[in-house]
Design a protein around this motif. Structure first.
Motif, PDB file in Angstrom:
ATOM      1  N   UNK A   1       8.622   7.659   5.402  1.00  0.00           N
ATOM      2  CA  UNK A   1       8.309   6.883   3.864  1.00  0.00           C
ATOM      3  C   UNK A   1       7.708   5.521   4.873  1.00  0.00           C
ATOM      4  N   UNK A   2       8.598   5.172   5.714  1.00  0.00           N
ATOM      5  CA  UNK A   2       7.977   3.803   5.902  1.00  0.00           C
ATOM      6  C   UNK A   2       5.935   3.914   6.670  1.00  0.00           C
ATOM      7  N   UNK A   3       6.282   4.414   7.118  1.00  0.00           N
ATOM      8  CA  UNK A   3       4.569   4.408   7.329  1.00  0.00           C
ATOM      9  C   UNK A   3       3.800   4.640   6.025  1.00  0.00           C
ATOM     10  N   UNK A   4       4.417   5.347   4.931  1.00  0.00           N
ATOM     11  CA  UNK A   4       2.968   5.647   4.028  1.00  0.00           C
ATOM     12  C   UNK A   4       3.886   4.775   2.636  1.00  0.00           C
ATOM     13  N   UNK A   5       5.276   3.932   2.701  1.00  0.00           N
ATOM     14  CA  UNK A   5       5.376   2.402   1.748  1.00  0.00           C
ATOM     15  C   UNK A   5       4.721   1.416   2.466  1.00  0.00           C
ATOM     16  N   UNK A   6       5.260   1.024   4.010  1.00  0.00           N
ATOM     17  CA  UNK A   6       4.787  -0.118   4.072  1.00  0.00           C
ATOM     18  C   UNK A   6       3.451  -0.244   5.173  1.00  0.00           C
ATOM     19  N   UNK A   7       2.312   1.166   5.827  1.00  0.00           N
ATOM     20  CA  UNK A   7       1.594   0.982   6.699  1.00  0.00           C
ATOM     21  C   UNK A   7       0.488   1.376   5.406  1.00  0.00           C
ATOM     22  N   UNK A   8       0.588   1.666   4.899  1.00  0.00           N
ATOM     23  CA  UNK A   8      -0.437   2.944   3.911  1.00  0.00           C
ATOM     24  C   UNK A   8      -0.268   2.442   2.640  1.00  0.00           C
ATOM     25  N   UNK A   9       0.659   1.629   2.083  1.00  0.00           N
ATOM     26  CA  UNK A   9       0.976   1.039   0.697  1.00  0.00           C
ATOM     27  C   UNK A   9       1.129   1.986  -0.409  1.00  0.00           C
ATOM     28  N   UNK A  10       1.513   3.407  -0.423  1.00  0.00           N
ATOM     29  CA  UNK A  10       1.748   4.367  -0.912  1.00  0.00           C
ATOM     30  C   UNK A  10       3.158   5.256  -1.286  1.00  0.00           C
ATOM     31  N   UNK A  11       3.261   4.404  -3.184  1.00  0.00           N
ATOM     32  CA  UNK A  11       4.765   4.383  -3.370  1.00  0.00           C
ATOM     33  C   UNK A  11       4.758   5.363  -3.901  1.00  0.00           C
ATOM     34  N   UNK A  12       4.296   6.631  -3.884  1.00  0.00           N
ATOM     35  CA  UNK A  12       4.385   8.033  -5.008  1.00  0.00           C
ATOM     36  C   UNK A  12       3.462   9.013  -4.688  1.00  0.00           C
ATOM     37  N   UNK A  13       4.059   9.981  -4.429  1.00  0.00           N
ATOM     38  CA  UNK A  13       2.691  11.192  -3.533  1.00  0.00           C
ATOM     39  C   UNK A  13       3.354  12.542  -4.333  1.00  0.00           C
ATOM     40  N   UNK A  14       2.391  13.454  -4.723  1.00  0.00           N
ATOM     41  CA  UNK A  14       2.278  14.204  -5.710  1.00  0.00           C
ATOM     42  C   UNK A  14       2.965  15.587  -4.764  1.00  0.00           C
ATOM     43  N   UNK A  15       3.067  15.716  -3.710  1.00  0.00           N
ATOM     44  CA  UNK A  15       3.433  17.182  -2.659  1.00  0.00           C
ATOM     45  C   UNK A  15       4.227  16.637  -1.638  1.00  0.00           C
ATOM     46  N   UNK A  16       5.525  16.945  -1.252  1.00  0.00           N
ATOM     47  CA  UNK A  16       5.645  17.076   0.343  1.00  0.00           C
ATOM     48  C   UNK A  16       5.397  18.676   0.254  1.00  0.00           C
ATOM     49  N   UNK A  17       4.629  19.024   1.892  1.00  0.00           N
ATOM     50  CA  UNK A  17       4.787  19.988   1.737  1.00  0.00           C
ATOM     51  C   UNK A  17       5.109  20.334   3.733  1.00  0.00           C
ATOM     52  N   UNK A  18       5.587  21.044   4.366  1.00  0.00           N
ATOM     53  CA  UNK A  18       5.698  21.818   5.425  1.00  0.00           C
ATOM     54  C   UNK A  18       6.565  22.770   5.653  1.00  0.00           C
ATOM     55  N   UNK A  19       5.893  23.149   6.968  1.00  0.00           N
ATOM     56  CA  UNK A  19       6.302  24.696   7.354  1.00  0.00           C
ATOM     57  C   UNK A  19       7.392  24.161   8.686  1.00  0.00           C
TER      58      UNK A  19
END
Length: 159
Positions: free
Chosen positions: A59-77
């Motif tokens: 979350x911190x990578x996205x919000x603080x590092x990449x300035x991304x505040x919303x995702x369309x999809x979270x996917x994982x295996x």
């Protein structure tokens, strides 16, 4: 990582996760890849961490590092699937959809727990382990790697 046959179905041009149309973030999680991990030097002194810590780092990578505040999809295996479930629990407003694959939102049990215990015991009972302050990779790591291969490969895989 996604199996080769699934990769083309998801990430190829015109497919749902086409990188020409979507910004895709695939992080090295805490303890994996090139991210910080015990084997980098701290070994047994590395702070304990779990799934929730990994989600917070993502979350911190996205919000603080990449300035991304919303995702369309979270996917994982597998373990990424557990991350997906936790994203939904901890930050439901952060994404539009979740897609956990090969994962159930429950504690590991049965054979899964048993083979993980075998792996842990193979390493920690090795005299070279030295309570995590090993000088060279413990020989028990080979048993752990072989067990991981055995449990994660398809039954039809050739050696």
């Amino acid at each position: 990582m996604f199996a080769r046959n699934l990769r083309g179905e998801l990430f190829a041009k015109g497919q749902p996760l086409d990188a020409d149309r979507n910004y895709i973030v695939i992080p090295d999680n805490l303890g994996h890849g090139k991210s910080s991990k015990p084997s980098d030097g701290l070994r047994a002194k590395f702070p304990p961490y779990g799934y929730r810590d990994m989600i917070e780092a993502q979350r911190r990578l996205l919000a603080e590092g990449l300035n991304v505040n919303h995702l369309r999809l979270v996917i994982g295996t597998s373990m990424g699937g557990m991350h997906t479930w936790l994203w939904g629990e901890l930050h439901p407003e952060f994404m539009d959809a979740l897609m956990p694959l090969a994962s159930l939102p429950t504690q590991i049990s049965g054979r899964n727990r048993a083979w993980r215990r075998l792996i842990i015991d193979a390493i920690r009972t090795d005299p070279e382990w030295q309570d995590g302050n090993y000088k060279t990779q413990p020989r028990g790591l080979r048993i752990a790697l072989e067990m991981g291969w055995l449990m994660s490969k398809q039954p039809t895989a050739t050696i």
